[in-house]
Design an enzyme around this catalytic site. Structure first.
Site, mmCIF file in Angstrom:
data_model
loop_
_atom_site.group_PDB
_atom_site.id
_atom_site.type_symbol
_atom_site.label_atom_id
_atom_site.label_comp_id
_atom_site.label_asym_id
_atom_site.label_seq_id
_atom_site.Cartn_x
_atom_site.Cartn_y
_atom_site.Cartn_z
ATOM 1 N N ASP A 1 0.834 -1.199 0.000
ATOM 2 C CA ASP A 1 0.000 0.000 0.000
ATOM 3 C C ASP A 1 0.871 1.253 0.000
ATOM 4 O O ASP A 1 2.074 1.199 0.301
ATOM 5 C CB ASP A 1 -0.883 -0.041 1.258
ATOM 6 C CG ASP A 1 -2.201 0.683 1.096
ATOM 7 O OD1 ASP A 1 -2.333 1.482 0.156
ATOM 8 O OD2 ASP A 1 -3.097 0.454 1.935
ATOM 9 N N ASP A 25 -10.955 1.771 -3.065
ATOM 10 C CA ASP A 25 -11.465 1.427 -1.732
ATOM 11 C C ASP A 25 -12.980 1.321 -1.745
ATOM 12 O O ASP A 25 -13.577 0.874 -0.766
ATOM 13 C CB ASP A 25 -11.040 2.494 -0.714
ATOM 14 C CG ASP A 25 -9.634 2.257 -0.210
ATOM 15 O OD1 ASP A 25 -9.056 1.203 -0.548
ATOM 16 O OD2 ASP A 25 -9.113 3.112 0.521
HETATM 17 C C1 DGJ Z 1 -5.856 1.765 1.963
HETATM 18 C C2 DGJ Z 1 -6.253 0.566 1.158
HETATM 19 O O1 DGJ Z 1 -6.739 0.963 -0.089
HETATM 20 C C3 DGJ Z 1 -7.274 -0.247 1.945
HETATM 21 O O2 DGJ Z 1 -7.696 -1.334 1.181
HETATM 22 C C4 DGJ Z 1 -6.656 -0.693 3.238
HETATM 23 O O3 DGJ Z 1 -5.621 -1.590 2.985
HETATM 24 C C5 DGJ Z 1 -6.152 0.508 4.020
HETATM 25 N N1 DGJ Z 1 -5.293 1.337 3.227
HETATM 26 C C6 DGJ Z 1 -5.406 0.073 5.254
HETATM 27 O O4 DGJ Z 1 -4.838 1.116 5.914
#
Ligand code: DGJ
Length: 702
Positions: A450, A515
């Site tokens: 991430d 997300d």
């Molecule tokens: C952002 C990601 O896009 C989410 O899926 C998740 O992993 C969060 N970060 C966790 O902090």
């Protein structure tokens, strides 16, 4: 190779070709499009391109060269802009070398007065018909050269491509497309966020006024770079138009000492005379066959269960084990432990950088969970965000000088985290050691990598601005991890889909698209995404009945149908779903497994429909079968939605089209491929926010 040199270089794809004029003082892309029966000669090309001299204009028009400069009298945005202590800015080149390496052409020019060499690299991937192009610039002498811009490609836009289809978006609504007429006002999209960003996926489509999914002329450009970029399309006063794309450089970012070179990121280009579908198919094929690792192409993509939306930071072994049981029961094949597992990470204010298992949550390490995952025959995945650090972390307390900053400018808070200076070898060495230890200790076959903030102040501790080097440092770290652990798959994630491009995809295996797990919003997100990426790398999860972000409530049938067409997964607290919903989920996962080899290999077509429908197909290359998704977005203003005309079938074959999802729907028709494509079939009645999936199967030849 003097000033009078002239040669035409023909670059061939499978069905497309490009014509590059190499002259004594510049090279230019004269054409990219379908192959010719008879390729025009250089003399014909020059005759066709000959323009009248008009009053109020320069006596000699500056060419739309591959890298236009102020020295050439170029009135648009310079492809190459540099200076040596305020001098040597007006570059004029003389051809030095022309070299062919299969379908790749390398042409270099030198400005002997300014002591600068530029080299153009351009050529097709023959299998997919995608052209790759980039430029490099080299300082041949003493004295530092400051490079302000070195675009990957500048190319003329044909007059008939009058419309610009571009990307915009925001967090949880990426890959949204808008259309603008091309004009002298110019289209410029500049991204300074330090990642490709939610609002400016680095690509643009140029289309004729009537272009649709299935018909018309179009050209598409994408920049393979995971940092800042600039994309522009401008109509000049003289009537010509050009498009340009490249890395956006901050002042002082690229300073070349003697014999140092800057290489631009790669631009990827393709053309179509069969509408946007032709472009999508070429780009998807390019990613599949050129960027993804062959082992990943062969492996069925396991259905994911991801812990994030079920638990967020509230991790505990009992909760994870109960979710694991639920996930295994509905058919998940990989369990991904998301954020929150490492030292001090109870919320998003602490812990980033300390990549050690939190002993308060997992006193015996992660093995209790991972053994349980393996005991159910599933794979183990782990979330990391290596490039970032919280101020409240041991790492920051020990190495506060490792973060990027704006010097005396205060840090801009962003999810309470700072970006590490990925240019530094000591930073990369620390991160490599941490990741290596985790991957060597635990049976992890999957990392979700991430990156959750924009980088506004990419300054190193020595005061230099290092955004370019940051991106290169990220690539170097991923490459090192992959070299040591070649069997670990990596998902590229950035607050959803804020860092997606062909450079990052060439070193990862999946993209977390967004997300947003709201299936209705996902339809437009996935539509924009799939114009450049194939289904198998599109992370697509079933969220909870009430989406956490939009608060929209959707039935499991709809949520599952949308996730069905990507790399399918779940991100939902299964303990909260009803038995009936879990039964539907189980059916959907079983159906996905039945079709995933097909979904992850098929040719995609979007279908032209009214605005209240979203429809696309995935077709077998040999015409034997197809899957068709048709979503009703809003209330239909007429009683019925009308006919759906299909694409990509074998006109001479006979097909049986039957609804396969939701499983309660009974629908079957039989007709020839020709009739289904020319006349279409009447859709059954659909309710708003529902999706129906049809399967077309060749039954016998007509
Ligand atoms: C952002 C990601 O896009 C989410 O899926 C998740 O992993 C969060 N970060 C966790 O902090």
């Amino acid at each position: 190779m003097g000033k009078g040199h002239m040669e035409l270089q023909v670059l061939n794809g499978a069905t497309l070709c490009a014509l590059v004029k190499v002259l004594g003082d510049h090279a230019a892309l004269s054409y990219i499009g379908p192959k010719f029966y008879v390729v025009p000669s250089m003399a014909e090309l020059l005759a066709l391109e000959q323009r009248e001299r008009v009053p109020g204009a320069p006596d000699v028009e500056a060419p739309i060269s591959l890298l236009p400069t102020l020295g050439q009298g170029w009135p648009g945005h310079p492809g190459l802009s540099l200076h040596r202590a305020g001098r040597d800015w007006a570059l004029v080149f003389t051809l030095e070398d022309v070299r062919r390496d299969g379908e790749m052409l390398h042409v270099s020019f030198v400005d002997t007065a300014a002591r600068i060499r530029v080299t153009h690299h351009i050529g097709f991937d023959v299998g997919s018909d995608v052209l790759t192009a980039w430029n490099s610039v080299e300082n041949l002498d003493e004295g530092v050269v400051d490079v302000a811009a070195c675009a990957a490609l500048t190319l003329p836009v044909p007059d008939y491509l009058t419309h610009i289809h571009h990307y915009e978006g925001r967090w949880a609504l990426e890959y949204q497309m808008q259309c603008l007429p091309r004009s002298m006002a110019g289209f410029v999209k500049e991204n300074r966020r330090g990642r490709t960003s939610h609002d400016s996926f680095p690509a643009v489509l140029l289309e004729d006024a009537q272009c649709s999914e299935a018909s018309g002329d179009a050209l598409a450009l994408h920049l393979g770079w995971s940092g800042n970029h600039r994309i522009s399309v401008e109509t000049l006063e003289d009537g010509r138009a050009y498009a340009q794309l490249g890395e956006l450089l901050h002042p002082g970012e690229i300073r070349l000492a003697k014999h140092e070179r800057y290489e631009s990121p790669k631009a990827f280009v393709s053309a179509s005379d069969t509408g946007r579908n032709g472009l999508m198919q070429r780009f998807q094929s390019f990613v599949r066959h050129k960027l993804l690792s062959p082992s990943m192409r062969r492996k069925p993509r396991p259905v994911h269960y991801n812990s994030w939306e079920a638990l967020y930071f509230d991790l505990s072994l009992p909760a994870l084990l109960s979710l694991l049981d639920e996930a295994a029961d509905v058919g998940a094949e990989r369990f991904v432990l998301d954020d929150g597992w490492f030292k001090g990470r109870r919320n998003d204010r602490a812990g980033l950088g300390d990549w050690y298992v939190d002993k308060d949550i997992f006193p015996d390490g992660l093995m209790s969970l991972f053994s349980a995952i393996q005991a159910r025959g599933m794979e183990c995945g782990l979330w990391v965000e290596p490039e970032m650090v919280n101020a409240d972390s041991d790492l920051y307390r020990a190495h506060s000088d490792w973060v990027l900053s704006g010097g005396h400018a205060p840090q801009i808070p962003y999810r309470n985290q700072f970006a590490l200076d990925m240019r530094r070898e000591d930073v990369r060495a620390y991160l490599f050691e941490r990741l290596d230890e985790l991957l060597s200790t635990y049976p992890i076959s999957y990392l979700k990598w991430d990156m959750n903030r924009d980088i506004f102040h990419p300054g190193s501790a020595d005061g230099r601005i290092v955004m370019h080097d940051y991106v290169k440092g990220v690539y170097a770290l991923i490459d090192a991890v992959r070299a040591k652990h070649p069997h670990v798959e990596i998902e590229d994630c950035s607050s959803g889909g804020a860092r997606a491009d062909y450079a990052i995809v060439s070193r990862t295996d999946r993209i977390w698209t967004s997300d947003c797990n709201d299936a209705m919003d996902r339809l437009s997100i996935q539509k924009g995404f799939m114009r450049f990426f194939p289904a198998e790398i599109m992370g697509s999860h079933i969220g909870p009945a009430e989406c956490h972000i939009t608060k929209r409530r959707l039935p499991m049938e709809t949520r599952a149908a949308v996730a069905f067409f990507g790399h399918m997964g779940m991100e939902v607290d299964l303990r909260q779903e009803s038995a009936a919903e879990k039964a539907v989920l189980k059916q959907a996962i079983a159906l996905h497994k039945q079709y995933r080899a097909f979904i992850h290999d098929a040719v995609a077509y979007r279908l032209d429909t009214t605005d209240v429908l979203d429809a696309f197909m995935l077709c077998a290359t040999d015409g034997t079968e197809a899957l068709i998704s048709c979503a009703q977005l809003e209330t239909q203003r007429t009683n019925l939605a009308g006919r759906l005309r299909l694409l990509g079938l074998d006109a001479r074959a006979r097909y049986r089209v039957s609804a396969i999802w939701p499983q309660s729907v009974r629908f079957a028709r039989e007709a020839s491929g020709e009739a289904l494509m020319r006349m279409g079939f009447e859709l059954p009645r659909l309710t708003p926010q529902s999706v129906i999936i049809f399967h077309a199967e060749r039954v016998l030849d007509v």
